[in-house]
Design a protein around this motif. Structure first.
Motif, PDB file in Angstrom:
ATOM      1  N   ASN A 181       0.805  -1.214   0.000  1.00 20.48           N
ATOM      2  CA  ASN A 181       0.000   0.000   0.000  1.00 20.48           C
ATOM      3  C   ASN A 181       0.840   1.267   0.000  1.00 20.48           C
ATOM      4  O   ASN A 181       0.295   2.359  -0.158  1.00 20.48           O
ATOM      5  CB  ASN A 181      -0.971  -0.002   1.173  1.00 20.48           C
ATOM      6  CG  ASN A 181      -2.128  -0.946   0.935  1.00 20.48           C
ATOM      7  OD1 ASN A 181      -2.639  -1.045  -0.176  1.00 20.48           O
ATOM      8  ND2 ASN A 181      -2.537  -1.659   1.961  1.00 20.48           N
ATOM      9  N   TYR A 226      -0.709   2.050  -5.327  1.00 18.53           N
ATOM     10  CA  TYR A 226      -1.778   1.953  -4.332  1.00 18.53           C
ATOM     11  C   TYR A 226      -1.719   3.033  -3.255  1.00 18.53           C
ATOM     12  O   TYR A 226      -2.589   3.066  -2.392  1.00 18.53           O
ATOM     13  CB  TYR A 226      -1.745   0.579  -3.644  1.00 18.53           C
ATOM     14  CG  TYR A 226      -1.991  -0.547  -4.597  1.00 18.53           C
ATOM     15  CD1 TYR A 226      -3.251  -0.767  -5.132  1.00 18.53           C
ATOM     16  CD2 TYR A 226      -0.963  -1.386  -4.990  1.00 18.53           C
ATOM     17  CE1 TYR A 226      -3.477  -1.792  -6.022  1.00 18.53           C
ATOM     18  CE2 TYR A 226      -1.183  -2.415  -5.885  1.00 18.53           C
ATOM     19  CZ  TYR A 226      -2.444  -2.616  -6.391  1.00 18.53           C
ATOM     20  OH  TYR A 226      -2.673  -3.634  -7.271  1.00 18.53           O
ATOM     21  N   LYS A 258      -2.269   6.217  -1.096  1.00 19.91           N
ATOM     22  CA  LYS A 258      -3.427   7.088  -0.963  1.00 19.91           C
ATOM     23  C   LYS A 258      -3.067   8.522  -1.336  1.00 19.91           C
ATOM     24  O   LYS A 258      -1.988   9.002  -1.021  1.00 19.91           O
ATOM     25  CB  LYS A 258      -3.879   7.059   0.497  1.00 19.91           C
ATOM     26  CG  LYS A 258      -5.344   6.959   0.708  1.00 19.91           C
ATOM     27  CD  LYS A 258      -5.613   7.001   2.186  1.00 19.91           C
ATOM     28  CE  LYS A 258      -6.863   6.271   2.514  1.00 19.91           C
ATOM     29  NZ  LYS A 258      -7.186   6.372   3.915  1.00 19.91           N
ATOM     30  N   LYS A 266     -10.432  -5.355  -5.368  1.00 23.47           N
ATOM     31  CA  LYS A 266      -9.898  -5.290  -4.005  1.00 23.47           C
ATOM     32  C   LYS A 266      -9.556  -6.698  -3.551  1.00 23.47           C
ATOM     33  O   LYS A 266     -10.350  -7.619  -3.690  1.00 23.47           O
ATOM     34  CB  LYS A 266     -10.924  -4.658  -3.073  1.00 23.47           C
ATOM     35  CG  LYS A 266     -11.219  -3.234  -3.451  1.00 23.47           C
ATOM     36  CD  LYS A 266     -12.269  -2.628  -2.581  1.00 23.47           C
ATOM     37  CE  LYS A 266     -12.535  -1.260  -3.148  1.00 23.47           C
ATOM     38  NZ  LYS A 266     -13.239  -0.370  -2.416  1.00 23.47           N
ATOM     39  N   ARG A 298      -7.491  -1.117  -0.537  1.00 24.73           N
ATOM     40  CA  ARG A 298      -7.808   0.239  -1.011  1.00 24.73           C
ATOM     41  C   ARG A 298      -7.265   0.409  -2.420  1.00 24.73           C
ATOM     42  O   ARG A 298      -6.096   0.722  -2.609  1.00 24.73           O
ATOM     43  CB  ARG A 298      -7.165   1.296  -0.119  1.00 24.73           C
ATOM     44  CG  ARG A 298      -7.634   1.294   1.306  1.00 24.73           C
ATOM     45  CD  ARG A 298      -6.830   2.269   2.095  1.00 24.73           C
ATOM     46  NE  ARG A 298      -5.422   1.849   2.011  1.00 24.73           N
ATOM     47  CZ  ARG A 298      -4.400   2.577   2.387  1.00 24.73           C
ATOM     48  NH1 ARG A 298      -4.569   3.757   2.859  1.00 24.73           N
ATOM     49  NH2 ARG A 298      -3.168   2.117   2.292  1.00 24.73           N
ATOM     50  N   THR A 299      -8.081   0.198  -3.410  1.00 20.17           N
ATOM     51  CA  THR A 299      -7.638   0.394  -4.778  1.00 20.17           C
ATOM     52  C   THR A 299      -7.901   1.843  -5.175  1.00 20.17           C
ATOM     53  O   THR A 299      -8.861   2.449  -4.714  1.00 20.17           O
ATOM     54  CB  THR A 299      -8.373  -0.558  -5.740  1.00 20.17           C
ATOM     55  OG1 THR A 299      -9.777  -0.355  -5.600  1.00 20.17           O
ATOM     56  CG2 THR A 299      -8.023  -1.995  -5.439  1.00 20.17           C
ATOM     57  N   ASP A 308      -9.237   5.062  -6.875  1.00 22.91           N
ATOM     58  CA  ASP A 308     -10.438   5.387  -7.639  1.00 22.91           C
ATOM     59  C   ASP A 308     -10.107   6.134  -8.928  1.00 22.91           C
ATOM     60  O   ASP A 308     -10.892   6.132  -9.865  1.00 22.91           O
ATOM     61  CB  ASP A 308     -11.391   6.240  -6.802  1.00 22.91           C
ATOM     62  CG  ASP A 308     -11.978   5.469  -5.635  1.00 22.91           C
ATOM     63  OD1 ASP A 308     -12.115   4.233  -5.768  1.00 22.91           O
ATOM     64  OD2 ASP A 308     -12.287   6.084  -4.601  1.00 22.91           O
TER      65      ASP A 308
END
Length: 173
Positions: A47, A52, A54, A121, A127-128, A130
């Motif tokens: 992540n 990936y 955020k 997912k 958390r893929t 968007d």
């Protein structure tokens, strides 16, 4: 028989409960939870990768991923290619890397135009992003992938072409 297997899940001493691989969600998808992919370390590592992470725009994702690919792809072309023993090995590696990056960017653009499905997912990537749900997001990703890739290859070319200078610059004593 099925009832006996179901009842064994409630007994910790049953040898069938010592398995380390379990299904993660729907077992027909084939996503299995193992000690490797379901660990906190693996989830944190994956992540934090640009694909990936955020809060990144598709352009920033493409720039980071392209920079890494361009930087690392030049080495095999320069040191293992057919011109490896010539004076132009590094330049040939740079040109081959840029050529491959152009091909990869064309492939990304073709994928973007195929109306790709939403990212899936999984247990490792809950958390893929968007932003990669649209064709515009993929196009921004692919164009910045090329920019980052050529930049990364250029930096790597400058480093390997001036390696002797850099070694003398940082020589101690």
């Amino acid at each position: 028989m099925v009832q006996a297997i179901s009842d064994s899940k409630n007994r910790p001493g049953d040898p069938r409960n010592r398995e380390v691989v379990h299904e993660a969600g729907d077992p027909q998808i084939g996503n299995l939870a193992t000690p490797i992919n379901s660990s906190g370390f693996t989830e944190a590592f994956i992540n934090n990768l640009p694909a990936y992470r955020k809060g990144l725009s598709p352009g920033r994702r493409g720039l980071e991923i392209g920079m890494a690919h361009g930087y690392w792809l030049i080495g095999p072309f320069a040191k293992l290619g057919p011109l490896r023993d010539t004076d132009v090995a590094n330049l040939a590696g740079l040109l081959a890397t840029v050529g491959l990056l152009v091909i990869l960017t064309i492939c990304l653009s073709l994928y973007a135009s195929s109306n790709p499905p939403n990212p899936i997912k999984t247990i490792t990537t809950p958390r893929t992003p968007d932003a990669l749900n649209t064709q515009e997001g993929w196009n921004e990703f692919s164009s910045n992938f090329l920019i980052g890739g050529v930049g990364g290859a250029g930096i790597a070319y400058l480093l390997i072409s001036n390696l002797e200078l850099l070694q003398n610059l940082f020589k101690i004593g």
